[in-house]
Enzyme design. Structure first.
Site, short mmCIF file in Angstrom:
data_model
loop_
_atom_site.label_atom_id
_atom_site.label_comp_id
_atom_site.label_asym_id
_atom_site.label_seq_id
_atom_site.Cartn_x
_atom_site.Cartn_y
_atom_site.Cartn_z
N ASP A 47 51.97 40.59 37.55
CA ASP A 47 52.53 40.81 36.21
C ASP A 47 51.75 41.91 35.49
O ASP A 47 50.56 42.12 35.76
CB ASP A 47 52.45 39.52 35.38
CG ASP A 47 53.34 38.42 35.94
OD1 ASP A 47 54.43 38.75 36.43
OD2 ASP A 47 52.94 37.24 35.87
N TYR A 75 43.03 33.53 42.96
CA TYR A 75 43.19 33.97 41.58
C TYR A 75 42.12 33.32 40.70
O TYR A 75 41.64 32.22 40.99
CB TYR A 75 44.55 33.56 41.01
CG TYR A 75 45.75 34.21 41.64
CD1 TYR A 75 46.30 35.38 41.11
CD2 TYR A 75 46.36 33.64 42.76
CE1 TYR A 75 47.42 35.96 41.68
CE2 TYR A 75 47.48 34.22 43.34
CZ TYR A 75 48.00 35.38 42.79
OH TYR A 75 49.11 35.97 43.36
N ASP A 89 52.79 33.18 29.39
CA ASP A 89 51.59 34.01 29.35
C ASP A 89 51.41 34.60 27.96
O ASP A 89 52.21 34.34 27.05
CB ASP A 89 51.61 35.11 30.42
CG ASP A 89 52.77 36.08 30.25
OD1 ASP A 89 53.11 36.43 29.12
OD2 ASP A 89 53.35 36.49 31.27
N ARG A 181 51.29 31.11 36.45
CA ARG A 181 51.78 30.74 35.11
C ARG A 181 52.40 29.35 35.14
O ARG A 181 52.21 28.55 34.23
CB ARG A 181 52.82 31.77 34.63
CG ARG A 181 52.21 33.09 34.20
CD ARG A 181 53.29 34.07 33.76
NE ARG A 181 54.07 34.57 34.87
CZ ARG A 181 55.35 34.93 34.80
NH1 ARG A 181 56.02 34.77 33.67
NH2 ARG A 181 55.97 35.41 35.86
#
Length: 298
Positions: A47, A75, A89, A181
């Site tokens: 993203d 991550y 987000d 997310r």
């Protein structure tokens, strides 16, 4: 007459550290501009608000992208408790709030239920296609996007630190198709509150590691002398888990023309065909014959 390709033939992988604010496609465009490569593509979308590892394939390495997309990824992310946004987000507007803030013990007790194979619904604002159109485009048009749940693999989830009562940072190792997310959103619901991501950084994609990544600025400086550029990784970087099979020069000629060749005593499976030290393509071994899947034109 065939149209001449723009740019120069560059074949290999770049381990790019994507900056915040750029889409994955914009990073690919920047790499093409810097390297003047004829062809480029990325392995695994990030993203725009996210940073970190974005493997970029150049030239014939684009034929191996599918083997990286399926790799395990790491991550690091920060969740902001008490606010849910339309995009899950920091870029979306707040659509729900909660006064509940989870404590350390509750977070640690909840982590095990988000490890292993879990069910996950992708965010409405995602790149998944619905009838040929990206979900995020439909969502922006006001369409009620309801993506189906699917199984994803969470190999490890751990709390790094509690920043304050509103924010916590986690690290996760996950499989293909996992949306961080969605993980933060669902984890918060399990805690009795809501949340959205304020930071997201990818620290590993298969063999591509954070410590080895280079920024676009550094790439631009170093690429001034491509012949001495050491950060361009070989095509086979994406094929670390695939056995290499050496074939003869005569067989290599047949292989490059798309013909199968005899490979006695080889077990069935996917392999990387080698002509000496040079990879010449991805192939399938079946009934002791080697069938080309993707031939490298180098």
């Amino acid at each position: 007459m065939a149209r001449k390709k723009r740019g120069i033939p560059v074949h290999g992988w770049l381990n790019i550290d994507k900056p915040v604010g750029m889409s994955s496609a914009q990073v690919v465009g920047a790499v093409k501009r810097i390297t003047n490569a004829q062809k480029a593509g990325h392995a695994g979308t990030l993203d725009p608000f996210a940073t970190g590892i974005l493997p970029i394939a150049l030239g014939e390495a684009t034929k191996t992208v599918g083997y990286i997309v399926s790799d395990v990824k790491d991550y690091r992310f920060t969740a902001r408790w008490g606010q849910a946004t339309i995009t899950d987000d920091i870029e979306g507007t707040v659509v729900e709030q909660s006064e509940i803030r989870p404590d350390l013990q509750l977070i640690q007790d909840t982590i095990p239920s988000f490890q292993g194979t879990i069910r996950q619904r992708p965010p409405a604002y995602s790149a998944i296609k619905i009838d040929g159109k990206r979900a995020y485009k439909l969502a922006r048009e006001g369409v009620d996007v309801d993506l189906p749940e699917r199984d994803v693999e969470i190999y490890n989830l751990s709390l790094v630190r509690l920043i304050d009562s509103d924010q916590a940072t986690f690290e996760v190792t996950c499989g293909k198709g996992t949306y961080i997310r969605s993980l933060a959103r669902d984890f918060a619901r399990k805690l009795g509150t809501v949340a959205h991501l304020t930071e997201l950084r990818r620290t590993r994609v298969g063999p591509f590691l954070e410590n080895d990544a280079i920024s676009l600025d550094k790439l631009e400086k170093l690429w001034q002398c491509p012949a001495e550029f050491e950060a361009l990784l070989p095509i086979t970087t994406a094929l670390d888990d695939i056995p290499a099979v050496a074939i003869t020069e005569t067989q290599a000629v047949r292989f490059r023309h798309g013909n199968d060749v005899a490979t006695p005593n080889l077990a069935d499976g996917i392999v990387c065909a080698m002509d000496g030290n040079s990879p010449i393509g991805i192939a399938k071994v079946e009934d002791e014959r080697l069938f080309p899947i993707r031939v490298f034109n180098i």
